[in-house]
Design an enzyme around this catalytic site. Structure first.
Site, PDB file in Angstrom:
ATOM      1  N   GLN A 107       0.732  -1.689  -0.165  1.00 47.70           N
ATOM      2  CA  GLN A 107      -0.347   0.335   0.013  1.00 47.70           C
ATOM      3  C   GLN A 107       0.933   1.467  -0.125  1.00 47.70           C
ATOM      4  OE1 GLN A 107      -3.547  -0.613   2.496  1.00 47.70           O
ATOM      5  NE2 GLN A 107      -2.101  -1.836   3.908  1.00 47.70           N
ATOM      6  N   ASN A 108       2.306   0.841   0.260  1.00 47.00           N
ATOM      7  CA  ASN A 108       2.882   2.087   0.426  1.00 47.00           C
ATOM      8  C   ASN A 108       3.361   3.198  -0.679  1.00 47.00           C
ATOM      9  OD1 ASN A 108       3.014   1.642   2.806  1.00 47.00           O
ATOM     10  ND2 ASN A 108       5.195   0.561   3.222  1.00 47.00           N
ATOM     11  N   HIS A 125      -1.358   1.253  -4.103  1.00 44.98           N
ATOM     12  CA  HIS A 125      -2.025   2.273  -4.360  1.00 44.98           C
ATOM     13  C   HIS A 125      -0.808   3.269  -5.131  1.00 44.98           C
ATOM     14  CE1 HIS A 125      -4.271   1.724  -0.205  1.00 44.98           C
ATOM     15  NE2 HIS A 125      -4.700   0.857  -1.319  1.00 44.98           N
ATOM     16  N   CYS A 136      -5.520   6.145 -20.996  1.00 45.98           N
ATOM     17  CA  CYS A 136      -4.925   4.714 -20.823  1.00 45.98           C
ATOM     18  C   CYS A 136      -4.242   3.998 -19.613  1.00 45.98           C
ATOM     19  CB  CYS A 136      -4.298   5.029 -22.112  1.00 45.98           C
ATOM     20  SG  CYS A 136      -2.992   6.023 -22.032  1.00 45.98           S
ATOM     21  N   CYS A 160      -0.511  12.905 -21.082  1.00 49.18           N
ATOM     22  CA  CYS A 160       0.233  11.254 -22.047  1.00 49.18           C
ATOM     23  C   CYS A 160       0.795  11.308 -22.983  1.00 49.18           C
ATOM     24  CB  CYS A 160      -1.333  10.442 -21.816  1.00 49.18           C
ATOM     25  SG  CYS A 160      -0.490   8.491 -22.115  1.00 49.18           S
ATOM     26  N   GLY A 200       2.487  -4.979   8.764  1.00 45.69           N
ATOM     27  CA  GLY A 200       2.619  -3.157   9.145  1.00 45.69           C
ATOM     28  C   GLY A 200       2.037  -2.277   8.524  1.00 45.69           C
ATOM     29  N   SER A 202      -2.579  -1.300   9.320  1.00 41.96           N
ATOM     30  CA  SER A 202      -3.690  -1.601  10.532  1.00 41.96           C
ATOM     31  C   SER A 202      -5.069  -2.656   9.533  1.00 41.96           C
ATOM     32  CB  SER A 202      -4.394  -0.465  10.373  1.00 41.96           C
ATOM     33  OG  SER A 202      -5.265   0.646   9.422  1.00 41.96           O
ATOM     34  N   ASN A 245       2.402  -6.945  12.951  1.00 36.15           N
ATOM     35  CA  ASN A 245       2.415  -5.727  12.949  1.00 36.15           C
ATOM     36  C   ASN A 245       2.679  -5.779  14.665  1.00 36.15           C
ATOM     37  OD1 ASN A 245       1.493  -3.757  11.211  1.00 36.15           O
ATOM     38  ND2 ASN A 245      -0.731  -3.772  13.175  1.00 36.15           N
ATOM     39  N   GLU A 247       0.489  -3.832  16.610  1.00 30.32           N
ATOM     40  CA  GLU A 247      -0.812  -4.246  17.347  1.00 30.32           C
ATOM     41  C   GLU A 247      -1.748  -4.448  16.456  1.00 30.32           C
ATOM     42  OE1 GLU A 247      -2.999   0.091  17.431  1.00 30.32           O
ATOM     43  OE2 GLU A 247      -1.705   0.524  15.486  1.00 30.32           O
TER      44      GLU A 247
HETATM   45  N1  APR Z   1       6.371  -2.582  12.757  1.00 31.08           N
HETATM   46  C1  APR Z   1       5.667  -3.104  12.817  1.00 31.08           C
HETATM   47  N2  APR Z   1       3.669  -2.448  12.242  1.00 31.08           N
HETATM   48  C2  APR Z   1       4.181  -0.514  12.969  1.00 31.08           C
HETATM   49  C3  APR Z   1       5.128  -0.208  12.392  1.00 31.08           C
HETATM   50  C4  APR Z   1       6.853  -1.079  13.162  1.00 31.08           C
HETATM   51  N3  APR Z   1       7.825  -0.431  12.319  1.00 31.08           N
HETATM   52  N4  APR Z   1       4.953   0.476  12.677  1.00 31.08           N
HETATM   53  C5  APR Z   1       3.396   1.388  13.035  1.00 31.08           C
HETATM   54  N5  APR Z   1       3.093   0.081  13.024  1.00 31.08           N
HETATM   55  C6  APR Z   1       1.732  -0.335  12.600  1.00 31.08           C
HETATM   56  C7  APR Z   1       0.761   0.077  13.266  1.00 31.08           C
HETATM   57  O1  APR Z   1       1.070   0.321  14.376  1.00 31.08           O
HETATM   58  C8  APR Z   1      -0.798   0.036  12.262  1.00 31.08           C
HETATM   59  O2  APR Z   1      -1.357  -0.607  13.190  1.00 31.08           O
HETATM   60  O3  APR Z   1       1.625  -0.670  11.052  1.00 31.08           O
HETATM   61  C9  APR Z   1       0.400  -0.204  10.801  1.00 31.08           C
HETATM   62  C10 APR Z   1       0.286   1.474  10.188  1.00 31.08           C
HETATM   63  O4  APR Z   1      -1.511   1.528   9.749  1.00 31.08           O
HETATM   64  P1  APR Z   1      -2.484   2.513   8.901  1.00 31.08           P
HETATM   65  O5  APR Z   1      -1.154   3.553   9.724  1.00 31.08           O
HETATM   66  O6  APR Z   1      -3.222   2.814   8.977  1.00 31.08           O
HETATM   67  O7  APR Z   1      -1.115   2.265   7.037  1.00 31.08           O
HETATM   68  P2  APR Z   1      -2.181   1.598   6.195  1.00 31.08           P
HETATM   69  O8  APR Z   1      -2.507   0.100   7.049  1.00 31.08           O
HETATM   70  O9  APR Z   1      -0.936   1.365   5.325  1.00 31.08           O
HETATM   71  O10 APR Z   1      -2.279   2.343   6.021  1.00 31.08           O
HETATM   72  C11 APR Z   1      -3.806   2.090   4.851  1.00 31.08           C
HETATM   73  O11 APR Z   1      -4.959   4.144   4.463  1.00 31.08           O
HETATM   74  O12 APR Z   1      -4.234   6.277   4.601  1.00 31.08           O
HETATM   75  C12 APR Z   1      -4.123   5.630   3.093  1.00 31.08           C
HETATM   76  O13 APR Z   1      -3.391   5.136   1.071  1.00 31.08           O
HETATM   77  C13 APR Z   1      -2.325   4.804   2.903  1.00 31.08           C
HETATM   78  O14 APR Z   1      -1.504   3.482   2.034  1.00 31.08           O
HETATM   79  C14 APR Z   1      -2.347   3.853   2.624  1.00 31.08           C
HETATM   80  C15 APR Z   1      -3.938   3.188   3.387  1.00 31.08           C
END
Ligand code: APR
Length: 281
Positions: A107-108, A125, A136, A160, A200, A202, A245, A247
């Site tokens: 997603q990064n 993303h 296109c 484009c 990593g 949520s 993760n 959490e």
């Molecule tokens: N190691 C493990 N987990 C981690 C670390 C780490 N070093 N740092 C943060 N986290 C956890 C956080 O606790 C959280 O649960 O990673 C998770 C990140 O979740 P989000 O911030 O919601 O990111 P993500 O899931 O990638 O978001 C998805 O949302 O805002 C949009 O487009 C954006 O691609 C993104 C999408």
């Protein structure tokens, strides 16, 4: 923790088709804030999240203004040219090189998996260093367009080079459909894998968060002999889903994942690679 690391290493070594799904948590140890963690961008500034929902409607309504705004201010994620991959990114690249990890679906938008050496990466993303045609779907690197000159000469939005359509950032904004090629292949990989390592995230943003649920649906049939000697067919989960993760997530609570390793990806993934090497010896 060591027991969990040994378990995931064994699962990886025994897998035939492992993929990784990653989110912003992968890059916090590289100095890029996440979104919903305790010090996440949206957590600290809910208004910024609401503003982010206006970006795509603005692009559709007025691409010139969209670009003028995009070129006038710093990115929410800071200067992505100045960050480096961390040991977590390198560990996933090593698992790919070892033939264990087939794909990283991320997603990064920070391009850090690619910079760490991962070759098979799906930017779900989009990628902050690329541009994409809204007509296109052709993609270009940022270097292929002199955006500053276009702005100076009043020639925004960029066009484009293939079809003349309007170019937008490759990054997928809230409310924007995931580009078909990436969406389709990601679904295929989620359906094909027998191990999914989720790092990593949520897992609350859709449709990405649907991928583990697609994988969870896949069953394998095994034949087994009952007490009465009759053979019966039992359907068992065909995929091992592991979360790494800081959490628990809805995938943990709903038991979509088989187990969670709670900790930092940059610290735990290298230990998993070491254990994989030990197991394979
Ligand atoms: N190691 C493990 N987990 C981690 C670390 C780490 N070093 N740092 C943060 N986290 C956890 C956080 O606790 C959280 O649960 O990673 C998770 C990140 O979740 P989000 O911030 O919601 O990111 P993500 O899931 O990638 O978001 C998805 O949302 O805002 C949009 O487009 C954006 O691609 C993104 C999408």
């Amino acid at each position: 923790m060591q027991q969990l690391i040994e378990r995931v290493a064994r699962d990886l070594v025994n897998s035939n088709y492992a993929i990784a799904l990653t989110g912003a948590g992968m890059s916090t140890e590289s100095g890029i804030p996440d979104f919903r963690g305790p010090s996440g961008i949206w957590t600290k500034d809910p208004k910024a999240e609401r503003r982010a929902y206006q970006t795509y409607p603005k692009f559709l309504a007025n691409p010139k203004e969209y670009w003028a705004e995009r070129l006038s201010g710093p990115s929410l994620l800071g200067d992505l040219e100045k960050v480096e991959p961390n040991p977590g990114h390198y560990a996933l690249a090593e698992l790919e090189k070892a033939g264990i990890l087939k794909w990283v679906i991320t997603q990064n938008v920070d391009n850090l998996h690619q910079r760490a050496g991962s070759k098979s990466v799906l930017d779900y993303h989009g990628n902050a260093f690329k541009l994409r045609c809204a007509n296109c779907n052709a993609r270009f690197t940022s270097e292929e367009y002199d955006l500053e000159r276009l702005r100076r000469e009043g020639e925004l939005p960029p066009r484009c080079k293939k079809c003349g359509g309007v170019i937008k950032a490759d990054v997928v904004h809230f409310g924007e459909p995931i580009p078909g090629d990436v969406a389709h292949q990601s679904l295929e990989e989620a359906w094909k894998c027998d191990l999914m390592l989720i790092c990593g995230t949520s897992a609350v943003v859709y449709p990405f968060a649907e991928l583990p649920r697609v994988a969870r649906q896949r069953k394998t049939e095994i034949e087994m002999k009952t007490e009465t000697g009759i053979y019966a067919v039992q359907k068992i989960p065909a995929v091992t889903i592991i979360e790494l993760n800081a959490e628990p997530t809805p995938l943990t609570e709903e038991m979509v994942s088989d187990y969670l390793i709670q900790g930092k990806t940059g610290e735990i993934l290298p230990r998993i690679v070491d254990e994989v090497k030990r197991v394979r010896k």
